[in-house]
Write a protein that holds these residues in place. Structure first.
Motif, PDB file in Angstrom:
ATOM      1  N   GLU A  10     -21.632  12.299  53.241  1.00  0.00           N
ATOM      2  CA  GLU A  10     -21.031  12.209  51.906  1.00  0.00           C
ATOM      3  C   GLU A  10     -21.791  13.037  50.877  1.00  0.00           C
ATOM      4  O   GLU A  10     -21.197  13.742  50.078  1.00  0.00           O
ATOM      5  N   TRP A  11     -23.104  12.992  50.898  1.00  0.00           N
ATOM      6  CA  TRP A  11     -23.882  13.716  49.897  1.00  0.00           C
ATOM      7  C   TRP A  11     -23.788  15.222  50.114  1.00  0.00           C
ATOM      8  O   TRP A  11     -23.814  15.986  49.146  1.00  0.00           O
ATOM      9  N   GLU A  12     -23.634  15.639  51.341  1.00  0.00           N
ATOM     10  CA  GLU A  12     -23.441  17.073  51.584  1.00  0.00           C
ATOM     11  C   GLU A  12     -22.091  17.529  51.044  1.00  0.00           C
ATOM     12  O   GLU A  12     -21.981  18.618  50.470  1.00  0.00           O
ATOM     13  N   ARG A  13     -21.058  16.709  51.211  1.00  0.00           N
ATOM     14  CA  ARG A  13     -19.748  17.052  50.661  1.00  0.00           C
ATOM     15  C   ARG A  13     -19.789  17.097  49.143  1.00  0.00           C
ATOM     16  O   ARG A  13     -19.212  17.991  48.523  1.00  0.00           O
ATOM     17  N   ARG A  14     -20.477  16.140  48.516  1.00  0.00           N
ATOM     18  CA  ARG A  14     -20.576  16.133  47.057  1.00  0.00           C
ATOM     19  C   ARG A  14     -21.343  17.359  46.554  1.00  0.00           C
ATOM     20  O   ARG A  14     -20.964  17.958  45.553  1.00  0.00           O
ATOM     21  N   GLN A  15     -22.403  17.714  47.247  1.00  0.00           N
ATOM     22  CA  GLN A  15     -23.185  18.861  46.827  1.00  0.00           C
ATOM     23  C   GLN A  15     -22.341  20.139  46.916  1.00  0.00           C
ATOM     24  O   GLN A  15     -22.374  20.967  46.007  1.00  0.00           O
ATOM     25  N   ALA A  16     -21.587  20.281  47.974  1.00  0.00           N
ATOM     26  CA  ALA A  16     -20.731  21.459  48.129  1.00  0.00           C
ATOM     27  C   ALA A  16     -19.639  21.463  47.070  1.00  0.00           C
ATOM     28  O   ALA A  16     -19.299  22.514  46.526  1.00  0.00           O
ATOM     29  N   PHE A  17     -19.086  20.297  46.744  1.00  0.00           N
ATOM     30  CA  PHE A  17     -18.032  20.212  45.741  1.00  0.00           C
ATOM     31  C   PHE A  17     -18.556  20.633  44.370  1.00  0.00           C
ATOM     32  O   PHE A  17     -17.944  21.433  43.675  1.00  0.00           O
ATOM     33  N   PHE A  18     -19.727  20.109  43.976  1.00  0.00           N
ATOM     34  CA  PHE A  18     -20.273  20.439  42.664  1.00  0.00           C
ATOM     35  C   PHE A  18     -20.747  21.891  42.612  1.00  0.00           C
ATOM     36  O   PHE A  18     -20.685  22.526  41.557  1.00  0.00           O
ATOM     37  N   ALA A  19     -21.218  22.417  43.719  1.00  0.00           N
ATOM     38  CA  ALA A  19     -21.659  23.810  43.738  1.00  0.00           C
ATOM     39  C   ALA A  19     -20.480  24.745  43.493  1.00  0.00           C
ATOM     40  O   ALA A  19     -20.636  25.778  42.847  1.00  0.00           O
ATOM     41  N   LEU A  20     -19.310  24.392  43.975  1.00  0.00           N
ATOM     42  CA  LEU A  20     -18.134  25.223  43.757  1.00  0.00           C
ATOM     43  C   LEU A  20     -17.700  25.218  42.301  1.00  0.00           C
ATOM     44  O   LEU A  20     -17.166  26.195  41.800  1.00  0.00           O
ATOM     45  N   HIS A  21     -17.923  24.114  41.613  1.00  0.00           N
ATOM     46  CA  HIS A  21     -17.457  23.985  40.231  1.00  0.00           C
ATOM     47  C   HIS A  21     -18.480  24.465  39.202  1.00  0.00           C
ATOM     48  O   HIS A  21     -18.171  24.543  38.031  1.00  0.00           O
ATOM     49  N   LEU A  22     -19.677  24.800  39.615  1.00  0.00           N
ATOM     50  CA  LEU A  22     -20.696  25.273  38.684  1.00  0.00           C
ATOM     51  C   LEU A  22     -20.697  26.780  38.556  1.00  0.00           C
ATOM     52  O   LEU A  22     -21.387  27.321  37.709  1.00  0.00           O
ATOM     53  N   ARG A  23     -19.944  27.445  39.374  1.00  0.00           N
ATOM     54  CA  ARG A  23     -19.936  28.914  39.322  1.00  0.00           C
ATOM     55  C   ARG A  23     -19.211  29.412  38.115  1.00  0.00           C
ATOM     56  O   ARG A  23     -18.366  28.940  37.543  1.00  0.00           O
TER      57      ARG A  23
END
Length: 45
Positions: free
Chosen positions: A32-45
């Motif tokens: 779950e935390w890996e999915r959240r990290q990937a999700f937030f990384a996509l939205h910070l660009r």
């Protein structure tokens, strides 16, 4: 009429629970935390 509104509210809550509810199958080993990290990384660009 109130019954109709109450039923619509219950249906909306049921849909929200399926969408955003807690999944008891997730353990502390779940990714779950890996999915959240990937999700937030996509939205910070």
């Amino acid at each position: 009429m109130e019954l109709f509104i109450f039923l619509l509210l219950l249906i909306a809550l049921a849909i929200a629970a399926v969408r955003w509810g807690y999944d008891s199958r997730d353990t502390y080993l779940s990714p779950e935390w890996e999915r959240r990290q990937a999700f937030f990384a996509l939205h910070l660009r």
